[in-house]
Motif scaffolding. Structure first.
Motif, PDB file in Angstrom:
ATOM      1  N   ALA A   1      11.872   8.677  -7.402  1.00 31.67           N
ATOM      2  CA  ALA A   1      11.011  10.353  -7.957  1.00 31.67           C
ATOM      3  C   ALA A   1      11.281  10.230  -9.153  1.00 31.67           C
ATOM      4  O   ALA A   1      10.137  10.678  -9.472  1.00 31.67           O
ATOM      5  CB  ALA A   1      11.495  11.348  -7.007  1.00 31.67           C
TER       6      ALA A   1
ATOM      7  N   ASP B   1       8.202  14.026  -6.802  1.00 29.83           N
ATOM      8  CA  ASP B   1       7.859  12.723  -5.780  1.00 29.83           C
ATOM      9  C   ASP B   1       6.666  11.775  -6.616  1.00 29.83           C
ATOM     10  O   ASP B   1       6.159  13.088  -7.250  1.00 29.83           O
ATOM     11  CB  ASP B   1       7.529  13.067  -4.684  1.00 29.83           C
ATOM     12  N   LYS B   2       7.197  10.840  -6.773  1.00 27.59           N
ATOM     13  CA  LYS B   2       6.647   9.669  -7.376  1.00 27.59           C
ATOM     14  C   LYS B   2       6.136  10.325  -8.629  1.00 27.59           C
ATOM     15  O   LYS B   2       4.898  10.283  -8.790  1.00 27.59           O
ATOM     16  CB  LYS B   2       5.303   9.851  -6.120  1.00 27.59           C
TER      17      LYS B   2
ATOM     18  N   THR C   1       8.637  15.345   0.819  1.00 27.58           N
ATOM     19  CA  THR C   1       8.235  13.672   0.244  1.00 27.58           C
ATOM     20  C   THR C   1       8.241  13.359   1.466  1.00 27.58           C
ATOM     21  O   THR C   1       8.254  11.849   1.251  1.00 27.58           O
ATOM     22  CB  THR C   1      10.284  14.050  -0.268  1.00 27.58           C
TER      23      THR C   1
ATOM     24  N   VAL D   1      12.522   5.723   0.989  1.00 30.44           N
ATOM     25  CA  VAL D   1      11.193   4.661   0.293  1.00 30.44           C
ATOM     26  C   VAL D   1      12.449   3.469  -1.063  1.00 30.44           C
ATOM     27  O   VAL D   1      13.730   3.487  -0.898  1.00 30.44           O
ATOM     28  CB  VAL D   1      11.091   5.576  -1.363  1.00 30.44           C
TER      29      VAL D   1
END
Length: 308
Positions: A38, A206-207, A302, A307
């Motif tokens: 993240a 997130d990301k 999320t 991930v």
């Protein structure tokens, strides 16, 4: 204490942190939550003044890490995720040698070592080898070492990973006492109950982006309901899939989440939901009403997919 505007971090063509704004106030416990990848660790390394900023503005204790890195690091305490204690030294010497790195006089270091051993409840282990300590003791020693320079800001990366419940609660108590004494805490954790216990405010990443910010209670109010009704069905016996069952209860809450083993109905009145489920002739094999938690918020924001 920490101010970031449009903060970015890139590794070649990959952008790990994509322009985030963060404010950490004096004396608070501030949390970074997010799945793997993240951008939490990249952000923490920039705040620790050990990784250069790729874009945006970052000020730590009013200073620019690109110019004042040594001065900033001298006022930070850093507790890494992995205990990197010197196993060739005993407990006391781990603190003493580290204190000398900061150029503190011997008498001052000795006084602080005694104080810290007492603070983390390791006085009786002062002459013990590091390898003889339990996981919880090693973690407390790592935190004690990060405090030897009396930092203004303490950075904690997954502070209780791998600890049993008793050790976690002891550590929580120590961290709460530190906050009470005026130390600003910046924490990353995967434990949602830990974030609820320790953090005054937090961001969910997130990301590489911040997707939510606020106190744990505010985030629960904004992104979830007061309660969650959990319904477990004997699907094989009833001959219906969870998706089909979810359609039959979809109007009973704000939303319904389908999991492999149960349905989650998000509502402000879980008992009412369960009563209505039975009125409709549905027979769950087990039911549970619980309050919404930060984990519900985290997973909604999320996702539940792993991930890499």
């Amino acid at each position: 204490m920490i101010s970031a505007r449009g903060l970015r971090k890139s590794f070649g063509d990959f952008e790990a942190v994509k322009g985030i704004d963060v404010e950490v106030r004096r004396g608070e416990a501030f949390g970074f939550l997010g799945p793997n990848g993240a951008g939490k660790s990249s952000t923490m390394r920039m705040i620790a003044a050990v990784s250069p900023v790729s874009g945006g503005e970052l000020r730590i204790l009013g200073m620019d890490p690109a110019v004042d890195g040594p001065a900033i690091r001298g006022r930070l305490g850093v507790c890494a995720q992995e205990d990197n204690l010197d196993v060739e030294l005993n407990v006391r010497d781990n603190l003493y040698i580290y204190g000398r790195y900061f150029g503190l006089p011997k008498a001052v270091v000795n006084e602080r070592v005694d104080e810290l051993l007492d603070f983390v409840q390791l006085t009786e282990k002062a002459t013990s080898k590091v390898e003889d300590l339990s996981g919880g003791m090693k973690r407390r020693l790592t935190i004690a070492r990060s405090l030897v320079n009396r930092p203004d800001v303490l950075l904690l990366d997954e502070p209780t990973t791998g600890l049993d419940p008793q050790a976690r609660h002891v550590l929580w108590d120590r961290l709460f006492r530190l906050k009470q004494s005026g130390v600003t805490l910046v924490i990353t954790t995967h434990y949602m109950d830990e974030a609820e216990q320790l953090c005054d405010r937090l961001v969910v990443m997130d990301k590489g982006l911040i997707v939510a910010e606020g106190s744990p209670l505010d985030l629960i109010r904004q992104h979830s309901t007061r309660e969650v009704a959990e319904l477990r069905f004997g699907v094989a016996e009833q001959g219906e899939t969870h998706d089909a069952l979810a359609e039959k209860v979809a109007d009973l809450g704000d939303r319904v989440e389908v999991l492999p083993d149960r349905l989650l109905v998000y509502t402000d009145d879980g008992d009412r939901v369960i009563a209505r489920v039975h009125e409709r002739g549905l027979q769950p094999v087990a039911t549970l009403v619980r309050r919404s938690t930060l984990e519900d918020v985290f997973l909604r924001l999320t996702g539940r997919t792993l991930v890499d």
